[in-house]
Write a protein that holds these residues in place. Structure first.
Motif, mmCIF file in Angstrom:
data_model
loop_
_atom_site.group_PDB
_atom_site.id
_atom_site.type_symbol
_atom_site.label_atom_id
_atom_site.label_comp_id
_atom_site.label_asym_id
_atom_site.label_seq_id
_atom_site.Cartn_x
_atom_site.Cartn_y
_atom_site.Cartn_z
ATOM 1 N N VAL A 118 -5.315 -9.710 -11.348
ATOM 2 C CA VAL A 118 -4.150 -9.681 -10.769
ATOM 3 C C VAL A 118 -4.222 -8.150 -10.046
ATOM 4 C CG1 VAL A 118 -3.009 -11.633 -11.852
ATOM 5 C CG2 VAL A 118 -2.669 -9.220 -12.657
ATOM 6 N N PHE A 119 -5.078 -7.314 -10.354
ATOM 7 C CA PHE A 119 -5.023 -5.968 -10.028
ATOM 8 C C PHE A 119 -6.331 -5.211 -10.281
ATOM 9 C CE2 PHE A 119 -4.104 -1.462 -10.468
ATOM 10 C CZ PHE A 119 -3.501 -1.074 -9.693
ATOM 11 N N LYS A 249 4.624 -8.933 -12.311
ATOM 12 C CA LYS A 249 4.908 -7.937 -10.985
ATOM 13 C C LYS A 249 5.158 -6.669 -11.723
ATOM 14 C CE LYS A 249 6.238 -11.671 -7.971
ATOM 15 N NZ LYS A 249 7.103 -12.311 -7.014
ATOM 16 N N LEU A 252 2.602 -4.600 -12.998
ATOM 17 C CA LEU A 252 1.847 -3.998 -12.288
ATOM 18 C C LEU A 252 2.407 -2.803 -11.399
ATOM 19 C CD1 LEU A 252 0.107 -6.882 -10.286
ATOM 20 C CD2 LEU A 252 -0.551 -5.661 -12.508
ATOM 21 N N ARG A 253 3.965 -2.813 -11.156
ATOM 22 C CA ARG A 253 4.473 -1.639 -10.691
ATOM 23 C C ARG A 253 4.439 -0.505 -11.649
ATOM 24 N NH1 ARG A 253 8.160 -5.641 -9.222
ATOM 25 N NH2 ARG A 253 9.568 -5.288 -10.811
ATOM 26 N N ILE A 256 1.018 1.006 -11.389
ATOM 27 C CA ILE A 256 0.846 1.731 -10.077
ATOM 28 C C ILE A 256 1.375 3.297 -10.295
ATOM 29 C CG2 ILE A 256 1.446 1.957 -7.919
ATOM 30 C CD1 ILE A 256 0.923 -1.300 -7.680
ATOM 31 N N GLY A 308 -5.192 -1.549 -5.859
ATOM 32 C CA GLY A 308 -4.883 -3.045 -6.625
ATOM 33 C C GLY A 308 -5.512 -4.029 -6.054
ATOM 34 N N GLY A 309 -5.659 -4.008 -4.829
ATOM 35 C CA GLY A 309 -6.485 -5.429 -3.989
ATOM 36 C C GLY A 309 -7.871 -5.319 -3.813
ATOM 37 N N ASP A 340 -3.820 -12.478 -5.726
ATOM 38 C CA ASP A 340 -3.030 -11.316 -5.268
ATOM 39 C C ASP A 340 -1.366 -11.384 -4.927
ATOM 40 O OD1 ASP A 340 -2.847 -12.896 -3.101
ATOM 41 O OD2 ASP A 340 -3.892 -11.558 -1.530
ATOM 42 N N LEU A 343 0.890 -8.721 -6.440
ATOM 43 C CA LEU A 343 0.806 -7.256 -6.151
ATOM 44 C C LEU A 343 2.070 -6.819 -5.484
ATOM 45 C CD1 LEU A 343 -2.888 -7.082 -4.526
ATOM 46 C CD2 LEU A 343 -1.915 -6.114 -6.863
ATOM 47 N N ARG A 349 1.819 0.543 -2.616
ATOM 48 C CA ARG A 349 0.293 0.754 -3.403
ATOM 49 C C ARG A 349 -0.372 1.743 -2.851
ATOM 50 N NH1 ARG A 349 -2.849 -3.236 -2.451
ATOM 51 N NH2 ARG A 349 -1.604 -4.570 -1.043
#
Length: 352
Positions: A118-119, A249, A252-253, A256, A308-309, A340, A343, A349
């Motif tokens: 997912v990242f 989510k 992932l934040r 980042i 991430g993508g 994705d 993200l 990002r």
């Protein structure tokens, strides 16, 4: 009169009990929207012992970035990407950082659960051949006729045949000496092999730390010779993702934000990493962190498209390169491997 007094007393007692339930809290009632909720417990696996490449996660933990997302993250260590993937598949870990190319191969198993990345943290794979110029290797083609040390479980060697063909190198002429990962750098520094396969930010930095002069090292990164592979990525247990998408989510934040901190403050990031290691060197991990940021994380693609993508066309080409030496029962697509939907927007990002 006695009945009236008794009724009044009962009414007062009922009111007091109700007031106590509201003030003291009823364990059976749900939390109000404005009340703090307990953090979501998360098990996260790294596929190797902690080193500078894990800085985004260490910083997210140390600086309260996970907790600000309502997450209580416990970091544990797996014995490699296959082990980390297995933990997520079994549900003993909710997330893991793994080599995405190993995840692609994992998907070819008939019973493999639909685990997805997912990242992507490492936009470029760290795969590399690290050689000694004093052993006659100045260009990648010079490796023909030489001895290459290959550690047990090394993932970079799996794409070496495809890379050799792509660059017109006779892979059969390169003798592979199978070794323990613990002696990969020592035997090269001792001149027992001419080169080793591994990760550029690990082997090359370790060799310089062992006293091998930087101008005697030739580091051939696969990414510079046509290898399209991405590197380390975060995977998530599919059942966890379905139950708690907002937690995914938030995770992932936080990662980042931790990556942004590592890029802005590498010295402080190295301090945090070394504090989690047993006998780590601050100077060594700082050099390692700067190497991995410049070579693998903060690439041109990331500067343009955000962290991430993936670029779908590039990812499909990377699967084709794996397929040159790995016989898929059914070739997966990028959509089979990467999701994705968790993200954050591009503006979150982008890394300046």
């Amino acid at each position: 009169m006695r009945v009236i007094r008794t009724t009044a007393i009962r009414s007062i007692l009922a009111a007091l009990i109700g007031l106590c339930a509201n003030v003291c809290g009823d364990p059976n009632r749900s939390l109000a929207a404005d009340e703090p909720r307990p953090p979501i417990a998360i098990q996260f696996s790294l596929d190797r012992p902690i080193e500078a490449g894990a800085a985004p996660f260490i910083l997210a933990s140390a600086r309260g970035l996970f907790s600000s997302e309502g997450l209580a993250v416990t970091i544990n260590l797996a014995s490699g990407s296959p082990d980390a993937i297995a933990r997520v598949a079994a549900g003993s870990s909710d997330f893991a950082l793994v080599d995405i190319n190993e995840l692609i191969r994992f998907h070819d198993k008939a019973s493999a659960p639909p685990i997805k990345a997912v990242f992507v943290l490492f936009n470029k794979s760290p795969y590399a051949i690290v050689a000694r110029k004093s052993r006659g290797i100045h260009a990648l083609s010079d490796i023909e006729g030489k001895t290459l040390g290959v550690a047990e479980g090394d993932l970079s060697i799996r794409l070496w045949p495809a890379l050799a063909r792509q660059n017109g190198i006779k892979a059969a002429s390169v003798k592979q000496n199978r070794i323990s990962a613990a002696v990969r750098e020592p035997i090269l520094s001792a001149g027992q092999v001419d080169a080793v396969a591994g990760f550029s930010y690990l082997s090359a930095v370790n060799l310089r730390d062992r006293g091998v002069p930087a101008d005697d090292l030739a580091v051939f990164q696969y990414a510079d010779y046509g290898c399209e592979a991405y590197g380390f990525a975060i995977i998530v247990n599919p059942a966890f993702a379905a139950r708690k998408p907002e937690a995914v989510k938030g995770f992932l934040r936080a990662v980042i934000a931790g990556t942004q901190l590592a890029i802005r403050e590498p010295e402080r990031a190295a301090d945090e990493v070394v504090s989690r290691m047993d006998g780590g060197s601050r100077d060594l991990e700082l050099e390692r962190l700067r190497t991995v940021i410049s070579d693998n994380i903060l690439t041109g693609e990331v500067k343009h498209n955000g962290i991430g993508g993936i670029d779908t066309a590039r990812f499909e080409r990377s699967i084709d390169q794996i397929a040159e030496d790995f016989k898929f029962q059914k070739r997966p697509t990028a959509a089979d491997i990467f999701d994705d939907t968790f993200l954050p927007p591009l503006n979150v990002r982008l890394i300046n």
